[in-house]
Design a protein around this motif. Sequence first.
Motif, PDB file in Angstrom:
ATOM      1  N   VAL A  27       0.758  -1.287   0.169  1.00  0.00           N
ATOM      2  CA  VAL A  27       0.095  -0.043   0.039  1.00  0.00           C
ATOM      3  C   VAL A  27       0.707   1.297  -0.130  1.00  0.00           C
ATOM      4  O   VAL A  27       0.359   2.404  -0.336  1.00  0.00           O
ATOM      5  CB  VAL A  27      -0.977   0.007   1.101  1.00  0.00           C
ATOM      6  CG1 VAL A  27      -2.063  -1.117   1.084  1.00  0.00           C
ATOM      7  CG2 VAL A  27      -0.058  -0.244   2.524  1.00  0.00           C
ATOM      8  N   ASN A  28       2.151   1.172   0.411  1.00  0.00           N
ATOM      9  CA  ASN A  28       2.982   2.519   0.398  1.00  0.00           C
ATOM     10  C   ASN A  28       4.510   1.771   0.050  1.00  0.00           C
ATOM     11  O   ASN A  28       4.788   0.475   0.298  1.00  0.00           O
ATOM     12  CB  ASN A  28       2.854   3.245   1.537  1.00  0.00           C
ATOM     13  CG  ASN A  28       3.031   2.520   2.864  1.00  0.00           C
ATOM     14  OD1 ASN A  28       4.104   1.569   2.997  1.00  0.00           O
ATOM     15  ND2 ASN A  28       2.334   2.992   3.821  1.00  0.00           N
TER      16      ASN A  28
ATOM     17  N   GLY B 271       7.068   2.579   2.293  1.00  0.00           N
ATOM     18  CA  GLY B 271       8.017   2.390   3.435  1.00  0.00           C
ATOM     19  C   GLY B 271       8.918   3.295   3.700  1.00  0.00           C
ATOM     20  O   GLY B 271       9.841   3.344   4.417  1.00  0.00           O
TER      21      GLY B 271
ATOM     22  N   ALA C  52       6.068   7.961   4.375  1.00  0.00           N
ATOM     23  CA  ALA C  52       4.976   7.177   4.624  1.00  0.00           C
ATOM     24  C   ALA C  52       4.918   6.694   6.041  1.00  0.00           C
ATOM     25  O   ALA C  52       3.668   6.619   6.644  1.00  0.00           O
ATOM     26  CB  ALA C  52       5.046   5.876   3.874  1.00  0.00           C
ATOM     27  N   ILE C  53       6.006   6.818   6.884  1.00  0.00           N
ATOM     28  CA  ILE C  53       6.190   6.561   8.185  1.00  0.00           C
ATOM     29  C   ILE C  53       5.386   7.666   8.970  1.00  0.00           C
ATOM     30  O   ILE C  53       4.842   7.480   9.979  1.00  0.00           O
ATOM     31  CB  ILE C  53       7.587   6.311   8.692  1.00  0.00           C
ATOM     32  CG1 ILE C  53       8.238   4.961   8.136  1.00  0.00           C
ATOM     33  CG2 ILE C  53       7.531   6.343  10.068  1.00  0.00           C
ATOM     34  CD1 ILE C  53       9.644   4.820   8.483  1.00  0.00           C
TER      35      ILE C  53
ATOM     36  N   SER D 289       1.507   7.623   8.316  1.00  0.00           N
ATOM     37  CA  SER D 289       1.076   6.697   9.370  1.00  0.00           C
ATOM     38  C   SER D 289       0.928   6.820  10.777  1.00  0.00           C
ATOM     39  O   SER D 289       0.263   6.663  11.538  1.00  0.00           O
ATOM     40  CB  SER D 289       1.558   5.204   8.762  1.00  0.00           C
ATOM     41  OG  SER D 289       2.815   5.306   9.166  1.00  0.00           O
ATOM     42  N   LEU D 290       2.264   7.634  11.193  1.00  0.00           N
ATOM     43  CA  LEU D 290       2.268   7.979  12.631  1.00  0.00           C
ATOM     44  C   LEU D 290       1.320   9.026  13.014  1.00  0.00           C
ATOM     45  O   LEU D 290       0.682   9.040  14.161  1.00  0.00           O
ATOM     46  CB  LEU D 290       3.533   8.605  12.829  1.00  0.00           C
ATOM     47  CG  LEU D 290       4.803   7.303  13.591  1.00  0.00           C
ATOM     48  CD1 LEU D 290       5.989   8.403  13.956  1.00  0.00           C
ATOM     49  CD2 LEU D 290       4.208   7.168  14.941  1.00  0.00           C
TER      50      LEU D 290
ATOM     51  N   TYR E 251      -1.853   5.581  13.468  1.00  0.00           N
ATOM     52  CA  TYR E 251      -1.179   5.307  15.004  1.00  0.00           C
ATOM     53  C   TYR E 251      -1.023   6.460  15.779  1.00  0.00           C
ATOM     54  O   TYR E 251      -0.216   6.665  16.722  1.00  0.00           O
ATOM     55  CB  TYR E 251       0.184   4.453  14.789  1.00  0.00           C
ATOM     56  CG  TYR E 251       0.287   3.412  13.636  1.00  0.00           C
ATOM     57  CD1 TYR E 251      -0.305   2.290  14.570  1.00  0.00           C
ATOM     58  CD2 TYR E 251       0.854   3.451  12.636  1.00  0.00           C
ATOM     59  CE1 TYR E 251      -0.468   0.996  13.558  1.00  0.00           C
ATOM     60  CE2 TYR E 251       0.578   2.099  11.722  1.00  0.00           C
ATOM     61  CZ  TYR E 251       0.121   1.185  12.254  1.00  0.00           C
ATOM     62  OH  TYR E 251       0.151  -0.043  11.543  1.00  0.00           O
TER      63      TYR E 251
ATOM     64  N   ALA F 147      -1.698   5.500  19.472  1.00  0.00           N
ATOM     65  CA  ALA F 147      -0.360   4.942  20.299  1.00  0.00           C
ATOM     66  C   ALA F 147       0.638   5.936  20.233  1.00  0.00           C
ATOM     67  O   ALA F 147       1.177   5.830  21.308  1.00  0.00           O
ATOM     68  CB  ALA F 147      -0.144   3.689  19.208  1.00  0.00           C
ATOM     69  N   PHE F 148       0.856   6.916  19.374  1.00  0.00           N
ATOM     70  CA  PHE F 148       1.985   7.633  19.523  1.00  0.00           C
ATOM     71  C   PHE F 148       1.709   8.532  20.728  1.00  0.00           C
ATOM     72  O   PHE F 148       2.718   8.963  21.410  1.00  0.00           O
ATOM     73  CB  PHE F 148       1.967   8.531  18.295  1.00  0.00           C
ATOM     74  CG  PHE F 148       3.259   9.478  18.016  1.00  0.00           C
ATOM     75  CD1 PHE F 148       4.558   8.934  17.924  1.00  0.00           C
ATOM     76  CD2 PHE F 148       2.947  10.913  17.959  1.00  0.00           C
ATOM     77  CE1 PHE F 148       5.484   9.781  17.533  1.00  0.00           C
ATOM     78  CE2 PHE F 148       4.009  11.598  17.843  1.00  0.00           C
ATOM     79  CZ  PHE F 148       5.390  11.275  17.624  1.00  0.00           C
TER      80      PHE F 148
ATOM     81  N   ILE G  97       2.326   6.580  23.855  1.00  0.00           N
ATOM     82  CA  ILE G  97       3.839   6.179  24.064  1.00  0.00           C
ATOM     83  C   ILE G  97       4.497   7.361  24.707  1.00  0.00           C
ATOM     84  O   ILE G  97       5.379   7.314  25.607  1.00  0.00           O
ATOM     85  CB  ILE G  97       4.320   5.677  23.017  1.00  0.00           C
ATOM     86  CG1 ILE G  97       5.437   4.780  23.682  1.00  0.00           C
ATOM     87  CG2 ILE G  97       5.070   6.731  22.138  1.00  0.00           C
ATOM     88  CD1 ILE G  97       6.011   3.649  22.656  1.00  0.00           C
TER      89      ILE G  97
ATOM     90  N   VAL H 147       3.425   7.444  28.242  1.00  0.00           N
ATOM     91  CA  VAL H 147       4.309   6.316  29.124  1.00  0.00           C
ATOM     92  C   VAL H 147       5.802   6.802  29.307  1.00  0.00           C
ATOM     93  O   VAL H 147       6.342   6.875  30.459  1.00  0.00           O
ATOM     94  CB  VAL H 147       4.429   5.122  28.134  1.00  0.00           C
ATOM     95  CG1 VAL H 147       5.446   4.109  28.547  1.00  0.00           C
ATOM     96  CG2 VAL H 147       3.188   4.543  28.320  1.00  0.00           C
TER      97      VAL H 147
END
Lengths: 108, 177
Positions: free
Chosen positions: B132-133, B135, B139-140, B143-144, B148, B151-152, B155, B158
């Motif tokens: 789909v991409n 990488g 792209a990272i 998607s971040l 995501y 989740a980002f 974290i 955290v």
Amino acid sequence: MNLLHAYEQADIYLIVAAFLLATGVFGLIRRRTLIGMLISGELIFSAASLNFMALNCFNAPDPAAGQVFALFIMGLAAAEVAIVLSIIIAVYRNYRSINARELTELNG
Amino acid sequence: MNPFPASDYIVAAFFLFCIATTVGGAFVAILTARVIRSVCGLMICCVGLAGLYFFLNSPFLALMEILIYIGAVCVTIVFAVMLAEPDEPPSGQNHGPGVLWGVVALVVSAAICWGLSQLSLRGPWVAPAARVNDGSIKAIGVSLLTTYSMAFELISLVLLVAIVGALVIARTGRTKP
């Protein structure tokens, strides 16, 4: 199997990751100080991360997902190291030793 | 065809160097007696891992590996080594339970390594039909911030809790001079 292009196959990465996991477990059993155990745990984290990256590069339809996951593993490893080191400092202040054999106050 | 003579051999030699660095660093990290040498072994292992990530089409992860593991984690461990004198005493128990535990550890780790290698060599891995991409770093980043993002943020929370908790734990029991 062409040895010159071995870096284009997933097998060698997976074997290296299994080896890293094995060394981490070996160190975790064999080490006698808390910092040595922490270093072995970092090796296990690295093995998991390398496994994710190899399968992400060769077998995943979305190559960004595995990289994002490896980034999260690194963040969690950093947080874990901060917590563990502060616990080690506190233990050393109480016992004057971080040898795992001597931390036996709760040993019945 | 090749723009540079013997470029295949140079790339293969660099790949072999990365694998040798990773494996040798891991050996140094678990087999030396002094903890500071063990930390140096972890650093060497992380350099090799960064090279492997580079071969896996993700230079961003290679950069992050060097930046976080060598720049932050190993330096923090070195600080703790300086504060806590963690050298293992040269104990005289090189017979009896020590040797037994060494044999147990060797057997367990060899079994893990052999089993996982067999599993990964025989696994029915299939290449994906379409990606789909590509990488890349773009792209990272996309998607971040889209898939995501939850989740980002979690974290980062955290990490904040870990920093505050580390300060609190390391501070209690500290006496004033």
